[in-house]
Design a protein around this motif. Structure first.
Motif, short mmCIF file in Angstrom:
data_model
loop_
_atom_site.label_atom_id
_atom_site.label_comp_id
_atom_site.label_asym_id
_atom_site.label_seq_id
_atom_site.Cartn_x
_atom_site.Cartn_y
_atom_site.Cartn_z
N ARG A 119 1.81 -5.38 -0.40
CA ARG A 119 1.43 -4.98 -1.82
C ARG A 119 2.19 -6.24 -2.62
O ARG A 119 3.29 -6.43 -2.60
N GLN A 120 1.38 -6.92 -3.69
CA GLN A 120 1.92 -7.87 -4.48
C GLN A 120 1.36 -7.34 -5.77
O GLN A 120 0.48 -7.30 -6.05
N ARG A 121 2.56 -7.34 -6.60
CA ARG A 121 2.51 -7.19 -8.22
C ARG A 121 2.70 -8.30 -8.95
O ARG A 121 3.82 -8.92 -8.64
N GLY A 122 1.90 -8.51 -9.92
CA GLY A 122 2.01 -9.69 -10.79
C GLY A 122 1.27 -9.62 -11.99
O GLY A 122 1.34 -8.54 -12.76
N LEU A 123 0.29 -10.45 -12.28
CA LEU A 123 -0.90 -10.08 -13.31
C LEU A 123 -1.64 -8.96 -12.81
O LEU A 123 -1.93 -8.05 -13.81
N ARG A 124 -1.88 -8.81 -11.63
CA ARG A 124 -2.81 -7.71 -11.08
C ARG A 124 -2.11 -7.18 -9.90
O ARG A 124 -1.26 -8.12 -9.08
N THR A 125 -2.16 -6.14 -9.09
CA THR A 125 -1.78 -5.52 -8.03
C THR A 125 -2.78 -5.96 -7.02
O THR A 125 -3.95 -5.46 -7.02
N LYS A 126 -2.26 -6.54 -5.83
CA LYS A 126 -3.11 -6.65 -4.62
C LYS A 126 -2.33 -5.79 -3.66
O LYS A 126 -1.21 -5.78 -3.24
N GLU A 127 -3.34 -5.05 -2.85
CA GLU A 127 -2.75 -4.23 -1.72
C GLU A 127 -3.66 -4.16 -0.66
O GLU A 127 -4.96 -4.03 -0.74
N VAL A 128 -3.16 -4.39 0.33
CA VAL A 128 -3.92 -4.14 1.71
C VAL A 128 -3.28 -3.41 2.61
O VAL A 128 -2.03 -3.57 3.06
N GLN A 129 -3.91 -2.30 3.30
CA GLN A 129 -3.44 -1.54 4.26
C GLN A 129 -3.22 -2.08 5.43
O GLN A 129 -4.26 -3.06 6.00
N ARG A 130 -2.13 -2.23 6.29
CA ARG A 130 -1.88 -2.87 7.24
C ARG A 130 -2.85 -2.79 8.53
O ARG A 130 -3.01 -3.80 9.41
N ASN A 131 -3.25 -1.53 8.80
CA ASN A 131 -4.39 -1.23 9.80
C ASN A 131 -5.75 -1.86 9.62
O ASN A 131 -6.41 -2.02 10.36
N ALA A 132 -5.75 -2.30 8.27
CA ALA A 132 -7.13 -2.83 8.08
C ALA A 132 -7.29 -4.50 8.22
O ALA A 132 -8.04 -5.08 7.85
N ILE A 133 -6.25 -5.00 8.31
CA ILE A 133 -6.17 -6.43 8.48
C ILE A 133 -6.76 -6.96 9.70
O ILE A 133 -6.74 -6.37 10.82
N GLN A 134 -7.69 -7.81 9.52
CA GLN A 134 -8.57 -8.25 10.83
C GLN A 134 -8.21 -9.65 11.00
O GLN A 134 -8.17 -10.00 12.27
N GLN A 135 -7.73 -10.30 10.22
CA GLN A 135 -7.16 -11.98 10.40
C GLN A 135 -6.09 -11.96 9.69
O GLN A 135 -6.05 -11.50 8.51
N ALA A 136 -4.98 -12.84 10.08
CA ALA A 136 -3.99 -13.10 9.05
C ALA A 136 -3.32 -14.60 9.45
O ALA A 136 -3.58 -14.98 10.62
#
Length: 183
Positions: free
Chosen positions: A110-127
């Motif tokens: 999760r990253q908060r700044g102007l907007r919050t970005k959130e990705v479930q770890r088990n949903a990550i396909q590529q990194a």
């Protein structure tokens, strides 16, 4: 001649079966999340936040005479609107850099700044970890993840604890890889 044709056919069949095995391996679901220590901290390192603040202060000092000329009634309404919009955009960027926070744990990034970005770890396909040793004070380490057909998000690491958690995530996704190779 017939023998040569059979060997080419066997080679083609072998190649096709290895390609199908490789494609089925790449389309398999991502590995289950391994144990990962939770890390949280600023999205940008202190030198970047100080630099952003210094640049904003310099811009305010340089723009003060122009803004006072606008407010004296000599400027058109359009000029005032454009100036106000620019001030809001620059202020929003500064706010995101100075006050942004990143968090990673076993379930979520999760990253908060102007907007919050959130990705479930088990949903990550590529990194992919983008990190240039020695230049992290200006080129902020970042983790770029794809979580769906069009779902891409970038998470920045402003301290060593977050960078280590990003490296642990990459090591969990690629168990045989050396941690230093992702830098």
């Amino acid at each position: 001649m017939a023998k040569k044709h059979r060997s080419h056919t066997r080679d083609a069949e072998r190649d096709a079966s290895s390609r199908s095995a490789a494609s089925s391996a790449s389309s398999s679901p991502p590995p289950a999340p391994a144990a990962l220590h939770a890390a949280s901290g600023p999205s940008y390192p202190l030198p970047v936040r100080v630099l952003a603040t210094a640049l904003l202060a310099a811009l305010i000092v340089a723009a003060a005479p122009a803004v006072s000329g606008l407010s004296s009634g000599q400027a058109a309404t359009g000029d005032l609107v454009v100036t106000a919009l620019l001030a809001v955009i620059i202020g929003a960027g500064w706010y995101a850099i100075v006050f942004g926070r990143t968090h990673i744990d076993a379930q979520v990034l999760r990253q908060r700044g102007l907007r919050t970005k959130e990705v479930q770890r088990n949903a990550i396909q590529q990194a992919k970890l983008v990190f240039i040793p020695g230049l992290q004070w200006i080129v902020v380490p970042r983790l770029v993840v794809r979580s769906g057909a069009f779902g891409m998000a970038t998470f920045t690491a402003g301290n060593a604890e977050l960078l280590e958690a990003f490296q642990d995530l990459m090591a969990a996704r690629h168990p045989g890889a050396d941690r230093r190779s992702s830098r």
